[in-house]
Design an enzyme around this catalytic site. Structure first.
Site, short mmCIF file in Angstrom:
data_model
loop_
_atom_site.label_atom_id
_atom_site.label_comp_id
_atom_site.label_asym_id
_atom_site.label_seq_id
_atom_site.Cartn_x
_atom_site.Cartn_y
_atom_site.Cartn_z
N ASP A 52 -5.25 5.29 0.67
CA ASP A 52 -6.52 5.25 0.55
C ASP A 52 -6.91 4.88 -0.65
O ASP A 52 -6.74 6.21 -1.38
CB ASP A 52 -7.30 5.75 1.15
CG ASP A 52 -8.67 6.07 1.81
OD1 ASP A 52 -9.18 5.08 0.46
OD2 ASP A 52 -9.36 6.12 2.17
N GLU B 66 1.16 -4.02 2.54
CA GLU B 66 1.20 -4.44 2.08
C GLU B 66 0.82 -6.59 1.72
O GLU B 66 0.68 -7.22 1.09
CB GLU B 66 2.97 -4.83 1.44
CG GLU B 66 3.39 -5.39 0.70
CD GLU B 66 4.61 -5.36 0.79
OE1 GLU B 66 5.80 -4.67 -0.13
OE2 GLU B 66 5.13 -5.84 2.14
#
Length: 257
Positions: A163, A237
């Protein structure tokens, strides 16, 4: 720190960080855990995974003092820790690629825990299925685990797409923080790797700044925009590439001494 982001470290004693990272410049991390621990409501199958299967899969707090003994089957050849495994894709892939390693996967987000466990627990076997011999889950704040583990017990660590907490006033919540760096340095053996990935520009700049101002890890520039060989994909990703962001992949090495 150079413009290329390399972290040459300071000349001070290894346990210290430069004054710019002192508590007067960067607040200490709060004890409380920020962020959501649950997203959408859990379905019945997900609740069974947490209630019935997770207790057998988890690394218990009393096992943290001797983590190698927490695994079953053949003795492990090392212990790796992933901090915040998200959906679990990376953790499971690395564990399967390295079956001789004892892998501890940490995550507090319940939906992420369920995502990982749904890949390990056949439906209907929540009450009986046994965990893989060399894979354990820490379903609590990873910082608690770091404090409980003994010195020099880890051979590798991962922090994959954490995060970013992009607002400046939330900087103290980011995992890349001097306090956590010192804990990981205590736990990682000399020469051990710490792999970090992020696609968020604010977090990328933050990693450059913080890791460039410490002397516990060698911190060369990251690989940019192409996952290095031996790294595993994650959903975060894939989302970054879909949305046009460029992931950075760092490999930090614990210095001796």
């Amino acid at each position: 720190m150079g413009a290329d982001g390399s972290g040459s470290g300071s000349a001070q004693r290894p346990e210290s960080l430069r004054p710019i990272l002192s508590d007067t410049a960067l607040k200490s991390q709060p004890e409380r855990l920020y962020g959501r621990q649950r997203g959408h409501p859990l379905r019945a199958r997900q609740q069974r995974l947490l209630d019935e299967a997770l207790p057998r899969f988890r690394l218990n707090p009393d096992q943290a003092a001797t983590p190698q003994a927490a695994f079953t089957g053949a003795p492990v050849q090392g212990v790796w820790l992933e901090i915040g495994f998200g959906g679990g894709e990376h953790a499971l892939d690395q564990a399967r690629r390295n079956p001789e390693i004892g892998y501890i996967a940490s995550e507090v987000f319940e939906n992420g825990l369920c995502s990982l466990m749904s890949r390990l627990v056949p439906e209907g076997e929540e009450e009986t299925v046994q965990p893989p011999d060399h894979f354990r889950i820490w379903p609590d704040d990873a910082r608690q685990l770091l404090k409980a583990l003994p010195d020099g017990c880890l051979d590798r660590a991962y922090l994959m797409f954490p995060d970013p907490w992009p607002k400046a006033r939330h900087a103290k919540r980011r995992f890349i923080h001097p306090e956590n760096i010192r804990e990981l340095a205590r736990l990682l053996k000399p020469g051990a790797l710490w792999r970090v990935a992020s696609d968020h520009p604010v977090y990328q700049d933050w990693v450059f700044e913080i890791m460039g101002a410490q002397d516990l890890f060698d911190a060369p520039p990251p690989v940019r925009g192409e996952r290095p060989v031996g790294w595993s994909p994650t959903r975060y990703e894939a989302k970054a590439y879909r949305e046009g962001r460029v992931p950075f992949y760092w490999t930090f090495t614990r210095r001796a001494g």
